[in-house]
Design a protein around this motif. Structure first.
Motif, PDB file in Angstrom:
ATOM      1  N   PHE A 187     -54.944  13.904 -69.327  1.00 24.70           N
ATOM      2  CA  PHE A 187     -54.522  15.017 -68.119  1.00 24.70           C
ATOM      3  C   PHE A 187     -55.363  14.838 -67.121  1.00 24.70           C
ATOM      4  O   PHE A 187     -56.469  14.268 -67.154  1.00 24.70           O
ATOM      5  CB  PHE A 187     -55.123  16.433 -68.734  1.00 24.70           C
TER       6      PHE A 187
ATOM      7  N   ALA B 157     -58.518  24.313 -69.554  1.00 27.81           N
ATOM      8  CA  ALA B 157     -57.848  24.704 -70.919  1.00 27.81           C
ATOM      9  C   ALA B 157     -57.664  23.148 -71.307  1.00 27.81           C
ATOM     10  O   ALA B 157     -57.504  23.208 -72.427  1.00 27.81           O
ATOM     11  CB  ALA B 157     -56.475  25.341 -70.528  1.00 27.81           C
ATOM     12  N   ASN B 158     -57.330  22.266 -70.413  1.00 27.96           N
ATOM     13  CA  ASN B 158     -56.761  20.980 -70.678  1.00 27.96           C
ATOM     14  C   ASN B 158     -58.106  19.999 -70.616  1.00 27.96           C
ATOM     15  O   ASN B 158     -57.980  18.897 -70.618  1.00 27.96           O
ATOM     16  CB  ASN B 158     -55.836  20.340 -69.905  1.00 27.96           C
TER      17      ASN B 158
ATOM     18  N   ASN C 119     -56.078  26.210 -65.799  1.00 30.16           N
ATOM     19  CA  ASN C 119     -55.229  25.185 -66.468  1.00 30.16           C
ATOM     20  C   ASN C 119     -56.139  23.888 -66.715  1.00 30.16           C
ATOM     21  O   ASN C 119     -56.119  23.268 -67.851  1.00 30.16           O
ATOM     22  CB  ASN C 119     -54.170  24.866 -65.963  1.00 30.16           C
TER      23      ASN C 119
ATOM     24  N   GLY D 202     -51.115  25.366 -69.439  1.00 25.68           N
ATOM     25  CA  GLY D 202     -52.019  25.479 -70.946  1.00 25.68           C
ATOM     26  C   GLY D 202     -51.965  24.236 -71.768  1.00 25.68           C
ATOM     27  O   GLY D 202     -51.442  23.236 -71.239  1.00 25.68           O
ATOM     28  N   VAL D 203     -52.259  24.342 -72.890  1.00 26.13           N
ATOM     29  CA  VAL D 203     -52.540  23.166 -74.032  1.00 26.13           C
ATOM     30  C   VAL D 203     -51.914  23.493 -75.284  1.00 26.13           C
ATOM     31  O   VAL D 203     -52.018  24.700 -75.561  1.00 26.13           O
ATOM     32  CB  VAL D 203     -53.933  22.636 -74.084  1.00 26.13           C
TER      33      VAL D 203
ATOM     34  N   PHE E 167     -53.835  16.729 -78.795  1.00 27.65           N
ATOM     35  CA  PHE E 167     -53.696  17.895 -77.872  1.00 27.65           C
ATOM     36  C   PHE E 167     -52.468  17.266 -76.709  1.00 27.65           C
ATOM     37  O   PHE E 167     -52.736  16.089 -76.397  1.00 27.65           O
ATOM     38  CB  PHE E 167     -55.034  18.000 -77.270  1.00 27.65           C
ATOM     39  N   ALA E 168     -51.984  18.374 -76.230  1.00 25.63           N
ATOM     40  CA  ALA E 168     -51.209  17.910 -75.119  1.00 25.63           C
ATOM     41  C   ALA E 168     -50.844  19.072 -74.181  1.00 25.63           C
ATOM     42  O   ALA E 168     -50.972  20.191 -74.669  1.00 25.63           O
ATOM     43  CB  ALA E 168     -49.732  17.458 -75.710  1.00 25.63           C
ATOM     44  N   SER E 169     -50.873  18.801 -72.859  1.00 24.15           N
ATOM     45  CA  SER E 169     -50.592  20.081 -72.152  1.00 24.15           C
ATOM     46  C   SER E 169     -49.169  20.488 -72.271  1.00 24.15           C
ATOM     47  O   SER E 169     -48.310  19.621 -72.086  1.00 24.15           O
ATOM     48  CB  SER E 169     -51.175  19.667 -70.455  1.00 24.15           C
TER      49      SER E 169
ATOM     50  N   ALA F  27     -55.555  27.514 -74.817  1.00 20.35           N
ATOM     51  CA  ALA F  27     -56.661  26.664 -75.030  1.00 20.35           C
ATOM     52  C   ALA F  27     -57.558  27.118 -76.209  1.00 20.35           C
ATOM     53  O   ALA F  27     -57.934  26.150 -77.165  1.00 20.35           O
ATOM     54  CB  ALA F  27     -57.455  26.380 -73.972  1.00 20.35           C
TER      55      ALA F  27
ATOM     56  N   SER G 179     -48.561  21.945 -65.251  1.00 20.10           N
ATOM     57  CA  SER G 179     -48.850  22.331 -66.653  1.00 20.10           C
ATOM     58  C   SER G 179     -49.351  23.829 -66.971  1.00 20.10           C
ATOM     59  O   SER G 179     -49.713  24.159 -65.992  1.00 20.10           O
ATOM     60  CB  SER G 179     -49.747  21.406 -67.457  1.00 20.10           C
TER      61      SER G 179
ATOM     62  N   ASP H 166     -59.944  18.867 -72.898  1.00 17.10           N
ATOM     63  CA  ASP H 166     -59.880  17.921 -73.997  1.00 17.10           C
ATOM     64  C   ASP H 166     -58.633  17.075 -74.242  1.00 17.10           C
ATOM     65  O   ASP H 166     -58.365  16.636 -75.477  1.00 17.10           O
ATOM     66  CB  ASP H 166     -60.211  18.440 -75.493  1.00 17.10           C
ATOM     67  N   THR H 167     -57.770  17.183 -73.604  1.00 17.93           N
ATOM     68  CA  THR H 167     -56.401  16.600 -73.483  1.00 17.93           C
ATOM     69  C   THR H 167     -56.185  15.255 -72.970  1.00 17.93           C
ATOM     70  O   THR H 167     -56.798  15.220 -71.911  1.00 17.93           O
ATOM     71  CB  THR H 167     -55.398  17.465 -72.648  1.00 17.93           C
ATOM     72  N   PRO H 168     -55.936  14.431 -73.949  1.00 17.35           N
ATOM     73  CA  PRO H 168     -55.877  12.850 -73.307  1.00 17.35           C
ATOM     74  C   PRO H 168     -55.091  12.864 -72.328  1.00 17.35           C
ATOM     75  O   PRO H 168     -53.835  13.163 -72.159  1.00 17.35           O
ATOM     76  CB  PRO H 168     -55.667  12.265 -74.458  1.00 17.35           C
TER      77      PRO H 168
END
Lengths: 134, 146
Positions: free
Chosen positions: A38, A31-32, A28, B73-74, B49-51, B13, B71, A34-36
């Motif tokens: 996170f 996977a995240n 996880n 995944g994304v 993007f958001a988780s 992702a 969380s 590139d998530t702002p």
């Protein structure tokens, strides 16, 4: 003499389950990447293993007895030892995932999983040969 | 054993990163499309993007109160158009030039898009590796006791 799976398999069953759980957490994180905003997380493996051992009642049980079906469970599941990673290079968007570090941790976890699996498998093999008697 | 969830996480992702790669491709492809008015000009598109937050019901009683749910995944929340100033060039001979002789070009920064493309393909690759390792782990568990 009866053989219970708890005694026969020992710590490795719980360890394998926690390895899967940790793989999920690390996957996880990756996977995240590139998530702002996170925040990377990880499992305190030792604490989680102790929790899950005390839950199964094999070592120094701290679990509360449920004498009534309406009692709420006080089980410590693995997510309670889920901690946040200390970022080495915090990024401007608040993301704390270090892909290299997470990949390394994920791969190491996969190797440890193989080790736990090997132990578990040899336990089963031992049981099988004991049953066969040869 | 919830190794299945790793496939979901890495899969989400991968689809998010391919969405990012798609918008990047669209931005670079349209980097030089001329237009005569500010309404019609192409603007750089960026995915947000958001988780994926697990619902409280799924995380169980304990985690709901002690901590934020973890969380899984994304996801891409949406695609936004960039607010960066448009690229205006004085080209009176251009067929698309407006009354003042200016032609509008998109606010696409090609260098930024190239960086985004590299980052997206790296992340995609990482998630493929994650899935591959999970596959190996799962195949091992199937051989338990053999």
């Amino acid at each position: 003499m009866s053989i219970s799976f708890n005694n026969a398999l020992g710590i490795h069953e719980q360890a394998l389950n926690l390895r899967v759980k940790r793989a999920e957490v690390l996957a996880n994180n990756l996977a995240n990447a590139d998530t702002p905003g996170f925040k990377a997380r990880d499992l305190d493996f030792k604490a989680a293993l102790n929790n899950s051992l005390s839950q199964s009642g094999s070592a120094g049980s701290m679990a509360m007895a449920q004498t009534n079906s309406k009692h709420l469970s006080t089980s410590n599941d693995a997510s309670e030892s889920l901690l946040y990673r200390n970022p080495t290079q915090p990024s401007i968007d608040g993301n704390t995932v270090d892909t290299q570090q997470e990949t390394a941790a994920y791969m190491k976890n996969a190797m440890d999983y193989q080790a736990s699996f090997q132990f578990l498998n040899s336990k089963f093999k031992g049981l099988t040969s004991a049953i066969r008697g040869d | 054993m919830s190794l299945n969830r790793i496939f979901d996480i890495a899969g989400s992702a991968m689809s998010a990163q391919s969405m990012r790669l798609n918008t990047t491709a669209s931005n670079i492809a349209n980097a030089d499309t001329a237009s005569s008015s500010t309404d019609e000009v192409y603007r750089a598109r960026k995915p947000v993007f958001a988780s994926i937050q697990q619902s409280v019901m799924a995380t169980g009683f304990n985690t709901a109160f002690t901590d934020m749910p973890e969380s899984q995944g994304v996801e891409v929340k949406g695609i936004v158009e960039s607010d960066a100033p448009l690229n205006m060039r004085y080209q009176p001979d251009h067929p698309m030039a407006n009354g003042d002789g200016y032609v509008m070009y998109p606010n696409v920064n090609v260098v930024e898009e190239m960086t985004d493309m590299l980052s997206a393909s790296r992340s995609f690759q990482t998630n493929v590796d994650v899935m591959d390792a999970a596959k190996t782990m799962m195949q091992r568990i199937l051989t338990l006791g053999q």
